[in-house]
Design a protein around this motif. Structure first.
Motif, PDB file in Angstrom:
ATOM      1  N   SER A   1       0.821  -1.204   0.000  1.00  0.00           N
ATOM      2  CA  SER A   1       0.000   0.000   0.000  1.00  0.00           C
ATOM      3  C   SER A   1       0.858   1.259   0.000  1.00  0.00           C
ATOM      4  CB  SER A   1      -0.983   0.003   1.173  1.00  0.00           C
ATOM      5  OG  SER A   1      -0.290   0.039   2.386  1.00  0.00           O
TER       6      SER A   1
ATOM      7  N   PRO B   1      -1.194   6.004  -1.491  1.00  0.00           N
ATOM      8  CA  PRO B   1      -1.819   6.355  -0.207  1.00  0.00           C
ATOM      9  C   PRO B   1      -0.891   7.226   0.656  1.00  0.00           C
ATOM     10  CG  PRO B   1      -2.336   4.105  -0.735  1.00  0.00           C
ATOM     11  CD  PRO B   1      -1.333   4.574  -1.767  1.00  0.00           C
TER      12      PRO B   1
ATOM     13  N   CYS C   1      -6.106   3.567   0.994  1.00  0.00           N
ATOM     14  CA  CYS C   1      -5.758   4.652   1.909  1.00  0.00           C
ATOM     15  C   CYS C   1      -6.117   4.302   3.351  1.00  0.00           C
ATOM     16  CB  CYS C   1      -6.444   5.943   1.480  1.00  0.00           C
ATOM     17  SG  CYS C   1      -5.735   6.651  -0.018  1.00  0.00           S
TER      18      CYS C   1
ATOM     19  N   TYR D   1      -3.541   1.869   4.537  1.00  0.00           N
ATOM     20  CA  TYR D   1      -2.275   2.566   4.804  1.00  0.00           C
ATOM     21  C   TYR D   1      -2.351   3.313   6.131  1.00  0.00           C
ATOM     22  CZ  TYR D   1       1.631   5.703   4.572  1.00  0.00           C
ATOM     23  OH  TYR D   1       2.778   6.378   4.896  1.00  0.00           O
TER      24      TYR D   1
END
Length: 73
Positions: free
Chosen positions: A5, A16, A44, A47
């Motif tokens: 990520s 992200p 996101c 993350y």
């Protein structure tokens, strides 16, 4: 070894990390409001949960998820 990520580029050409770790909150908000698909939003959230865990940012991501869902209806 880096978390996927961290490195995956999502919609808008931003990772992200780039969306959620700029130097000021206005840029973070801009990074969030430009998310327009659930895949990017999930990346996101993952993350943020894995790295910083800021409740305020997670709430803003939840609001954006609601916006995306309402547009899909």
């Amino acid at each position: 070894m880096s978390d996927s990520s961290d490195q995956s580029v999502e919609s808008g050409g931003l990772t992200p990390k780039q969306r959620l770790e700029p130097p000021n909150t206005r840029l973070i908000n801009a990074g969030i409001v430009t998310i327009n698909d659930m895949e990017t939003l999930r990346a996101c959230v993952a993350y943020e949960n894995a790295n910083l865990g800021r409740v305020q940012i997670l709430r803003r991501l939840e609001q954006q998820a609601n916006e995306i869902r309402s547009q899909e209806d």
